[in-house]
Design an enzyme around this catalytic site. Sequence first.
Site, mmCIF file in Angstrom:
data_model
loop_
_atom_site.group_PDB
_atom_site.id
_atom_site.type_symbol
_atom_site.label_atom_id
_atom_site.label_comp_id
_atom_site.label_asym_id
_atom_site.label_seq_id
_atom_site.Cartn_x
_atom_site.Cartn_y
_atom_site.Cartn_z
ATOM 1 N N HIS A 261 0.833 -1.207 0.000
ATOM 2 C CA HIS A 261 0.000 0.000 0.000
ATOM 3 C C HIS A 261 0.857 1.241 0.000
ATOM 4 O O HIS A 261 0.350 2.336 0.105
ATOM 5 C CB HIS A 261 -0.870 -0.044 1.249
ATOM 6 C CG HIS A 261 -0.146 -0.797 2.305
ATOM 7 N ND1 HIS A 261 -0.260 -2.157 2.430
ATOM 8 C CD2 HIS A 261 0.827 -0.407 3.135
ATOM 9 C CE1 HIS A 261 0.599 -2.567 3.346
ATOM 10 N NE2 HIS A 261 1.268 -1.543 3.788
ATOM 11 N N CYS A 262 2.203 1.089 -0.090
ATOM 12 C CA CYS A 262 3.060 2.279 -0.026
ATOM 13 C C CYS A 262 3.795 2.531 -1.339
ATOM 14 O O CYS A 262 3.552 3.549 -1.990
ATOM 15 C CB CYS A 262 4.085 2.127 1.096
ATOM 16 S SG CYS A 262 3.335 2.061 2.715
ATOM 17 N N ILE A 263 4.669 1.620 -1.735
ATOM 18 C CA ILE A 263 5.552 1.898 -2.874
ATOM 19 C C ILE A 263 4.757 2.138 -4.173
ATOM 20 O O ILE A 263 5.053 3.089 -4.901
ATOM 21 C CB ILE A 263 6.605 0.775 -3.050
ATOM 22 C CG1 ILE A 263 7.413 0.613 -1.756
ATOM 23 C CG2 ILE A 263 7.535 1.044 -4.222
ATOM 24 C CD1 ILE A 263 8.162 1.842 -1.306
ATOM 25 N N ASP A 266 2.355 5.802 -2.972
ATOM 26 C CA ASP A 266 2.803 7.097 -2.445
ATOM 27 C C ASP A 266 3.442 8.015 -3.495
ATOM 28 O O ASP A 266 3.150 9.219 -3.514
ATOM 29 C CB ASP A 266 3.763 6.904 -1.263
ATOM 30 C CG ASP A 266 3.122 6.106 -0.148
ATOM 31 O OD1 ASP A 266 1.899 5.865 -0.226
ATOM 32 O OD2 ASP A 266 3.826 5.712 0.790
#
Length: 420
Positions: A261-263, A266
Amino acid sequence: MAAGKLVVLGQGYVGLPLAMRATEAGYDVVGFDVDKDRVERLCAGDSFIEDIASDRLAAALATARYHPSADVSACEGFDVAVITVPTPLREGLPDVSYIEEACELLGPYLTRDCCVVLESTTYPGTTTEVVAPILERHSGFMAGADFRLGYSPERIDPGNTIWQFQNTPKLVSGVDAASLVAVREFYETVVDNVVEVAGTAECELAKLVENTFRHVNIALANELAMVADELGIDIWESIRAASTKPHGFMPFYPGPGVGGHCIPVDPSFLSWRVRRRLGYAFRFVEIANDVNDHMPDYVVRRLSLAFNKRALALNGARVLVLGLAYKANSGDARQSPAVPVIEHLLELGVVVRLADPHVGPAPLDDRVTRVEATVEEARAADGVLLLTDHDAFDLAAIASEARYLLDTRHRASGPTVEHL
Ligand SMILES: NC(=O)c1ccc[n+]([C@@H]2O[C@H](COP(=O)([O-])OP(=O)(O)OC[C@H]3O[C@@H](n4cnc5c(N)ncnc54)[C@H](O)[C@@H]3O)[C@@H](O)[C@H]2O)c1
């Protein structure tokens, strides 16, 4: 022991570890979440976050200072509130509606001199442009003058046993000097090392810098892997060699694509903000997205070429896929590149057998058969595809039995093993 009432809005991968640590530090903690099922599980001492063992949750509940709740009135009388709700991309655009909703719910419970901190990853400007106006509208107070407001990104790396919530340096910022002091003083009671950042926008951007750096460098490793393969060069050996340089180099490795859910998410917050505000593209992010998004296709192409060399078609072939999670030893399959890889394989008529001991029931195509990663499965398959390098996989045994193994993580070796 720290004292006071803390509300943590969102009891997921970020909010639950904070709530646990704050309970241990002495706070009276409300773990507020809109998901009633999650709250019920928490009240029953059943942790769904791998980094928080159920006995640690049970110990927090036993203090009678940790209260999971789906009732927003439990927020009443808080000293500090931390917002850790999701910030997904929706059709490529940042969705801050969960932050807005959390602020709408929290706003009526603000009191003079309380402190509110946003931890969700988001585009620069969110704390002052989105959070402050909603809280001000509901409370009649001014951010900074009447209550403290700041931003502090979470850097948690699920599954990392060395760098955890408490020993990872925590960036802190405030909308004014008093807010910075309040935010810093709160985090000093729960983590070992706090680092002040001059403003909330700089702090919001710092989080995006960290993840964009990772995203871009993974894309570089992926592009190098594709080029090196065509040149007949072993990229893994080149990266190993380059890594011996003691300064100015940090290794990143190729893989089947980026997930979680980040790389994958974001950096697009940053490129969206740049395009919206400045009217032009943030090229690095767009190129990195392009390269990383292409990797599942590339993996299937490599598998297909390998089958072709063995005079086999993928259509009708049985392939054992190892790993659905986006990273090793995690049960998190959100945005995992394994999903598009499996979809492509199915489109090509592959009989997909999937093993992942960490990921529970997942919404997959009915044609995918979930199996255990046994030697028999490896032997019965026309080929094995390693996507996630879980420690639970006995890769030595599987590699010795596999007729062919495409290893996207460089963890297996043997005469029938090929690396990305
Ligand atoms: N998971 C990570 O590794 C990680 C690391 C750093 C930063 N982040 C960021 O932290 C934020 C939270 O991520 P996460 O992984 O913990 O998400 P998550 O989905 O695991 O948990 C978020 C929780 O918030 C709850 N929620 C939604 N709306 C709410 C509301 N209005 N009030 C209260 N609760 C609400 C959801 O029900 C859910 O339980 C995101 O911005 C993410 O990008 C995540």
